[in-house]
Design a protein around this motif. Sequence first.
Motif: not given
Length: 566
Positions: A255-270, A417-428
């Motif tokens: 998980m993580g790179w090469p995806l970006r974490g900020p909410r504006k990108f809405r990038e979820f995966g691995g 759906p939690a990860f629509q809010y970005g990686f950090t909040r989604g992970a929480m």
Amino acid sequence: MSSRPSDFPPPFDAAEFVAEPSDPPDERIEVGVLVVGGGPAGLSAAIRVNQLLEERPAIRDRLGEIPVAVVEKGKAPGAHLLSGAVVNPRAFRQLFPGMHTEDMPFRSKVEREGLYYLTAKRSLRLPAPPTMWNHGNYVASISEIGAWLGKQAEEGGATIVPETAARKLLVSGGRVVGIRTGDRGRGRDGEELPNFEPGSDIAARVTILAEGTQGHLTGVALDRFAMQSRPQVWALGVKEVWEVPRPLHRVIHTMGWPLRGPRKFREFGGSFIYPLGENMVALGMVVGLDYADASLSVHDLLQELKGHPFVRGILAGGKRVAWGAKTIPEGGFLALPDRFHFPGGMIAGDGAGLVNVPALKGIHYAMRSGMLAAETAVEALAPGRTAWEPGALESYDRALKESYVWKDLERVRNMRPAFQYGFTRGAMVAGLAVSTLGKLPPHDLELEADASVPVFVGERERTYPPPDGALFFDKLSSVYLSGNKTRDDAPSHLRVDHKVRREVAEAWVRMCPAQVYEIGGEASPAGNVVNVEVTPSNCVQCGAITAKGGRLTPPEGGDGPEYRLM
């Protein structure tokens, strides 16, 4: 400037693919139970029907010369299947009681595994959450599983009809009575070529739609019978298989790179990296299609991933031998249809969205749903009963809801759906859901359809590595490796609006792993609307365009990829 792909709907009407039977009664192909789709769900359904008919010969005798038929659009079962795949063997043991695991179509047992968080240059090992534990599971090729299940189905008495596209849903008197297959031998403009063969009506007492992800008739049925009130969301997976000089003895997820974490990108995966025996490795990149940056390309993210020191070391000295791409339904419990049955039929497997994204599992759910659909079908065909009488197939819904499929999906319903809010909040939120067995958060989160997410044109492509033919590859060479057999002069099976805002067109161009879409020029004085050109012969039928604003319809039977190791 941003736009939503949903602002540019495709020229598609589901009613176009619903029809009354048109062949004379004596020319129709009559079957008992018709299964559409030769994947794990459909083949498990066919196998289970035959098992039950062996116990109930009176019902078999009522079903005529073809008690069970499977219509498959690929060259053979398995040809269009793609998955990770780490398989939970539970459904195999239910379908084949007494069979030794060594006789099942698995490559190896999962002995070790690791979850890693990647930065651009480093890797940090993380404790895997319980949803991702794979003790007792097996690594496999879903293409090989499909081929193996196909043989089991045929040996059990099923008739498999390959290279046949199910184009229309036959509806009479408000109930489904079968399907019409697609024509063969039409030219680019729909004209009849010298080898033209018209499609046929296949009449059935029960129809099980098991078409997999982005199933054509599944979508038609969901619309025709108003079965889906909540949006589904999708991911795109791009996968490669490599021959390597050193064996990999563990299952790896990142998980993580090469995806970006900020909410504006809405990038979820691995990514996943799995051993396929002593000299092969499967790796893939999976990304949710609700991302916002139109310049994101899952195919190119996979190329970028291979340049990471952690991944490059696994592939060093190796050679790429296979490639493919496919969408995955990711909405889980919150995107399930309101009903799984309709008058005369049922929906099973990925077409119904039975995928557990946090666990990265769907194959055993597909198989189990196919088995339950088969059991419902046989009961509905008992003497004195018909599959279209009111309530005849409702027991399928009840059986699903009482199964481990339902319980597993309900427990992790809020994690995607939690990860629509970005990686950090989604992970929480995801961590909270796991630790409370799905009891928190206390309310269901909402999903937003992929095509409804506004897209903007970023500069993500600046970091994609240029193809070198050794480690990094372009899209066209990858399509060639898929074994794609689509004719250059075949009619287009892709429906899109050909004049769209530039950011939507850019999203389609980058999203497609097979280089099907191109911007042909400006279509407005300001240049903010462009022409979209389509090369349908490149298409590997991954289904991503349906998620992101267009519509995939069935090409001619036998077209598309010919996967063997996916």
